[in-house]
Design a protein around this motif. Structure first.
Motif, mmCIF file in Angstrom:
data_model
loop_
_atom_site.group_PDB
_atom_site.id
_atom_site.type_symbol
_atom_site.label_atom_id
_atom_site.label_comp_id
_atom_site.label_asym_id
_atom_site.label_seq_id
_atom_site.Cartn_x
_atom_site.Cartn_y
_atom_site.Cartn_z
ATOM 1 N N LEU A 169 0.819 -1.209 0.000
ATOM 2 C CA LEU A 169 0.000 0.000 0.000
ATOM 3 C C LEU A 169 0.854 1.261 0.000
ATOM 4 O O LEU A 169 0.529 2.245 -0.673
ATOM 5 C CB LEU A 169 -0.966 -0.009 1.188
ATOM 6 N N GLU A 170 1.950 1.243 0.730
ATOM 7 C CA GLU A 170 2.855 2.409 0.721
ATOM 8 C C GLU A 170 3.488 2.594 -0.651
ATOM 9 O O GLU A 170 3.635 3.738 -1.124
ATOM 10 C CB GLU A 170 3.919 2.243 1.795
ATOM 11 N N MET A 171 3.877 1.510 -1.295
ATOM 12 C CA MET A 171 4.428 1.599 -2.642
ATOM 13 C C MET A 171 3.384 2.115 -3.625
ATOM 14 O O MET A 171 3.671 2.923 -4.521
ATOM 15 C CB MET A 171 4.922 0.224 -3.090
ATOM 16 N N LEU A 172 2.156 1.656 -3.470
ATOM 17 C CA LEU A 172 1.068 2.086 -4.337
ATOM 18 C C LEU A 172 0.831 3.586 -4.206
ATOM 19 O O LEU A 172 0.677 4.307 -5.209
ATOM 20 C CB LEU A 172 -0.199 1.306 -3.973
ATOM 21 N N VAL A 173 0.817 4.085 -2.978
ATOM 22 C CA VAL A 173 0.633 5.518 -2.745
ATOM 23 C C VAL A 173 1.820 6.301 -3.316
ATOM 24 O O VAL A 173 1.646 7.354 -3.946
ATOM 25 C CB VAL A 173 0.471 5.801 -1.239
ATOM 26 N N GLY A 174 3.031 5.789 -3.114
ATOM 27 C CA GLY A 174 4.206 6.460 -3.651
ATOM 28 C C GLY A 174 4.191 6.532 -5.167
ATOM 29 O O GLY A 174 4.558 7.560 -5.762
ATOM 30 N N ALA A 175 3.775 5.451 -5.822
ATOM 31 C CA ALA A 175 3.695 5.445 -7.284
ATOM 32 C C ALA A 175 2.704 6.483 -7.773
ATOM 33 O O ALA A 175 2.941 7.189 -8.767
ATOM 34 C CB ALA A 175 3.306 4.059 -7.776
ATOM 35 N N HIS A 176 1.577 6.617 -7.074
ATOM 36 C CA HIS A 176 0.581 7.592 -7.498
ATOM 37 C C HIS A 176 1.076 9.017 -7.285
ATOM 38 O O HIS A 176 0.859 9.893 -8.137
ATOM 39 C CB HIS A 176 -0.738 7.386 -6.747
ATOM 40 N N GLN A 177 1.726 9.279 -6.154
ATOM 41 C CA GLN A 177 2.231 10.625 -5.912
ATOM 42 C C GLN A 177 3.157 11.083 -7.028
ATOM 43 O O GLN A 177 3.141 12.253 -7.442
ATOM 44 C CB GLN A 177 2.959 10.697 -4.572
ATOM 45 N N ARG A 178 3.973 10.171 -7.536
ATOM 46 C CA ARG A 178 4.904 10.544 -8.595
ATOM 47 C C ARG A 178 4.181 10.946 -9.872
ATOM 48 O O ARG A 178 4.672 11.787 -10.631
ATOM 49 C CB ARG A 178 5.890 9.400 -8.828
ATOM 50 N N GLY A 186 9.876 17.289 -15.046
ATOM 51 C CA GLY A 186 10.398 16.793 -16.312
ATOM 52 C C GLY A 186 10.702 15.315 -16.341
ATOM 53 O O GLY A 186 11.376 14.824 -17.240
ATOM 54 N N PHE A 187 10.163 14.577 -15.357
ATOM 55 C CA PHE A 187 10.482 13.155 -15.252
ATOM 56 C C PHE A 187 9.507 12.258 -16.001
ATOM 57 O O PHE A 187 9.826 11.103 -16.290
ATOM 58 C CB PHE A 187 10.508 12.717 -13.788
ATOM 59 N N MET A 188 8.304 12.731 -16.265
ATOM 60 C CA MET A 188 7.306 11.922 -16.963
ATOM 61 C C MET A 188 6.266 12.828 -17.595
ATOM 62 O O MET A 188 6.207 14.024 -17.290
ATOM 63 C CB MET A 188 6.645 10.906 -16.007
ATOM 64 N N VAL A 189 5.454 12.269 -18.494
ATOM 65 C CA VAL A 189 4.400 13.045 -19.124
ATOM 66 C C VAL A 189 3.239 13.235 -18.146
ATOM 67 O O VAL A 189 3.027 12.434 -17.231
ATOM 68 C CB VAL A 189 3.885 12.369 -20.412
#
Length: 235
Positions: A169-178, A186-189
């Motif tokens: 769940l922490e990884m999931l939240v971190g992925a969404h924040q990014r 400038g790291f992603m679209v």
């Protein structure tokens, strides 16, 4: 204890991260390093299905993987793919990347150095990082047609396979924040986030699942603390 509301919110983010791309033949398959050895399994399966003639496994180690993958994520992925019948001649190892951006850039550069022409890429990641991986590749490798893939599994089954619900769940939240803060760096679209997904993310942050949030100043997030989540050190 993880509440029913938290599980429901996690499911919303899980569903949003999945790109639901249909795998198709590409120039190369890239297995993105992580704590999840299942990425190597999916990559090997796609190779055997004829989706690409060459694999790049990319990844060094992180605080999450140093103990279980001491030789580096890419090396352990390679070993697993060999066990699954992928020939050594079909695997390249990129051992230095420590984040998704480096996974993409270093893999791109490795292939260019080998003189391998790439028009399309099949990215293999953890299920909850499909969208992050795709958005990163679209920014850093715009000339390549990018397809995302991951294990076909449910959130509940995946959590059971990892054995650590809070980590997932922490990884999931971190992925969404990014997805929210990295486009402005400038790291992603940029991608639009539906309001129900934004609401689920805010509740998960409020519930304390913030350990994997990137340390990004609020002024770079372009929104309030409630929209982007608290800052925290990155992976």
């Amino acid at each position: 204890m993880i509440s029913e509301q938290t599980w429901a919110d996690a499911q919303v983010l899980w569903d949003f991260q999945k790109m639901n791309h249909e795998p198709r033949p590409c120039s190369v398959g890239i297995g993105l390093g992580s704590h999840d050895l299942g990425v190597a399994d999916v990559t090997a399966d796609l190779y055997h299905r004829g989706m690409f003639p060459l694999i790049v496994f990319t990844g060094a180690t992180s605080r999450t993987t140093a103990a279980r993958m001491p030789r580096g994520e890419a090396e352990h992925y390679r070993d697993r793919a060999l066990e699954l019948g992928v020939p050594a001649s079909a695997i390249l190892v990129e051992p230095n990347a420590r984040n998704t951006g480096e996974n993409i850039r270093f893999s791109r550069d490795l292939l260019a150095d080998r003189g391998i022409e790439v028009s399309s890429v099949l990215l293999v990641s953890k299920p909850y990082e499909e969208r992050r991986a795709w958005a990163t590749a679209r920014k850093l490798w715009p000339e390549a047609n990018v397809v995302s893939a991951s294990a076909s599994t449910t959130l509940a089954t995946y959590v059971n396979s990892i054995g650590d619900a809070r980590l997932v769940l922490e990884m999931l939240v971190g992925a969404h924040q990014r997805l929210l803060v990295y486009p402005e760096r400038g790291f992603m679209v940029h991608q639009e986030v539906p309001e129900p997904v934004a609401d689920a993310y805010r509740r998960l942050c409020g519930a304390g699942f913030i350990k994997r949030l990137a340390d990004v100043p609020m002024r770079e997030a372009g929104s309030s603390t409630e929209a982007s989540g608290p800052t925290h050190r990155s992976r």
